[in-house]
Enzyme design. Structure first.
Site, short mmCIF file in Angstrom:
data_model
loop_
_atom_site.label_atom_id
_atom_site.label_comp_id
_atom_site.label_asym_id
_atom_site.label_seq_id
_atom_site.Cartn_x
_atom_site.Cartn_y
_atom_site.Cartn_z
N ASP A 1 -19.19 -86.73 -49.66
CA ASP A 1 -20.45 -87.38 -49.27
C ASP A 1 -21.09 -88.00 -50.52
O ASP A 1 -21.06 -87.42 -51.61
CB ASP A 1 -21.39 -86.35 -48.64
CG ASP A 1 -22.54 -87.01 -47.90
OD1 ASP A 1 -22.56 -86.93 -46.66
OD2 ASP A 1 -23.42 -87.60 -48.58
N CYS B 1 -19.20 -101.23 -39.56
CA CYS B 1 -19.40 -99.79 -39.70
C CYS B 1 -18.96 -99.33 -41.09
O CYS B 1 -17.84 -99.59 -41.51
CB CYS B 1 -18.61 -99.06 -38.61
SG CYS B 1 -18.49 -97.30 -38.87
N HIS C 1 -18.74 -87.94 -37.34
CA HIS C 1 -18.31 -87.21 -38.54
C HIS C 1 -18.86 -85.80 -38.52
O HIS C 1 -19.93 -85.55 -37.96
CB HIS C 1 -18.78 -87.93 -39.81
CG HIS C 1 -20.25 -88.18 -39.86
ND1 HIS C 1 -20.84 -89.26 -39.21
CD2 HIS C 1 -21.26 -87.50 -40.44
CE1 HIS C 1 -22.15 -89.22 -39.42
NE2 HIS C 1 -22.44 -88.16 -40.15
N HIS D 1 -20.72 -93.50 -36.85
CA HIS D 1 -19.27 -93.26 -36.74
C HIS D 1 -19.15 -91.74 -36.82
O HIS D 1 -19.57 -91.14 -37.82
CB HIS D 1 -18.54 -93.96 -37.89
CG HIS D 1 -17.05 -93.80 -37.89
ND1 HIS D 1 -16.17 -94.86 -37.97
CD2 HIS D 1 -16.26 -92.68 -37.86
CE1 HIS D 1 -14.92 -94.41 -37.98
NE2 HIS D 1 -14.95 -93.08 -37.92
N GLY E 1 -30.68 -86.76 -36.28
CA GLY E 1 -30.53 -87.10 -37.69
C GLY E 1 -29.28 -87.88 -38.03
O GLY E 1 -28.98 -88.09 -39.21
N ASN F 1 -24.37 -84.09 -36.67
CA ASN F 1 -25.59 -84.69 -36.15
C ASN F 1 -25.19 -85.73 -35.12
O ASN F 1 -24.46 -86.67 -35.44
CB ASN F 1 -26.38 -85.37 -37.28
CG ASN F 1 -26.82 -84.37 -38.34
OD1 ASN F 1 -27.15 -83.23 -38.03
ND2 ASN F 1 -26.82 -84.80 -39.59
P1 5GP Z 1 -25.52 -88.31 -40.94
O1 5GP Z 1 -26.96 -88.37 -41.38
O2 5GP Z 1 -25.15 -89.53 -40.12
O3 5GP Z 1 -25.14 -87.02 -40.28
O4 5GP Z 1 -24.67 -88.33 -42.26
C1 5GP Z 1 -24.26 -89.49 -42.89
C2 5GP Z 1 -23.80 -89.10 -44.29
O5 5GP Z 1 -23.04 -90.16 -44.81
C3 5GP Z 1 -24.96 -88.84 -45.27
O6 5GP Z 1 -24.87 -87.50 -45.76
C4 5GP Z 1 -24.73 -89.88 -46.37
O7 5GP Z 1 -24.97 -89.36 -47.65
C5 5GP Z 1 -23.28 -90.26 -46.18
N1 5GP Z 1 -22.97 -91.62 -46.53
C6 5GP Z 1 -23.61 -92.75 -46.11
N2 5GP Z 1 -23.02 -93.85 -46.61
C7 5GP Z 1 -21.96 -93.42 -47.35
C8 5GP Z 1 -20.95 -94.09 -48.11
O8 5GP Z 1 -20.91 -95.31 -48.20
N3 5GP Z 1 -20.04 -93.30 -48.75
C9 5GP Z 1 -20.06 -91.94 -48.66
N4 5GP Z 1 -19.12 -91.26 -49.33
N5 5GP Z 1 -20.99 -91.28 -47.94
C10 5GP Z 1 -21.94 -92.01 -47.30
ZN ZN Z 2 -16.68 -96.84 -37.62
#
Ligand code: 5GP
Ligand code: ZN
Length: 116
Positions: free
Chosen positions: A30, A4, A102, A100, A95, A89
C-alpha cells in the site's frame, strides 16, 4: 478498466512494489501503510468491489484464487507466526476509495481488539 488505478498497476502502467503475483492475483505494498506490513491483495480482473465479485461466478472464482494464495502471501510478508488482519471496504460508505476490489492485509504490530 481504462482509468482504474489498480488496473493500471496490473498492466504495469504505474509502478508498484509487488510482493506476490500469479495468473489471477496481484499483491503489492500500500502507498500509505498503516502498519509495518500493509499490502493490497487484488484480483487481476476488474471488479468494482467484493459484493460485485460475490454475485458472479467469475468473481467467486477470483475470490477463491485470492484465498488459495493467502497462505503463501502471509508467509512472504512474514506474518505466519505473528497473525494479521484482513480488511475489505465495500462501497463508499464503508470507506472504499479505489473502486477495484481489494483486501488490505495488515500486521507487524499489535492491532488491538477493536475493528473501529
Ligand atoms: P480503500 O480505501 O479503497 O479500502 O483502500 C485503497 C488503498 O489503496 C489505500 O490504502 C491507498 O493508500 C491505496 N492506494 C491508492 N492508490 C494507490 C497506488 O497508486 N499505489 C498503491 N500501492 N496503493 C494505492
Ligand atoms: Zn480495476
Amino acid at each position: 478498466m481504462e482509468n482504474c488505478v489498480f488496473c493500471k498497476i496490473v498492466r504495469g502502467d504505474i509502478p508498484s512494489k509487488k510482493v506476490y503475483e500469479d495468473e489471477n492475483v496481484l499483491v503489492f505494498k500500500d502507498l500509505h501503510p498503516v502498519s509495518p506490513v500493509h499490502v493490497l491483495i487484488i484480483p487481476k480482473v476488474h471488479f468494482e468491489n467484493v459484493h460485485a465479485m460475490s454475485v458472479s461466478e467469475e468473481g467467486l472464482a477470483a475470490l477463491n484464487a485470492m484465498f488459495r494464495a493467502l497462505p503463501e502471501i502471509v508467509r512472504l510478508v512474514g506474518l505466519e507466526e505473528k497473525g494479521f488482519r484482513l480488511i475489505n471496504n465495500c462501497g463508499v460508505a464503508a470507506g472504499q476509495s479505489v473502486m477495484h476490489a481489494h483486501f488490505h492485509l495488515i500486521g507487524g504490530r499489535s492491532l488491538g481488539t477493536k475493528i473501529l
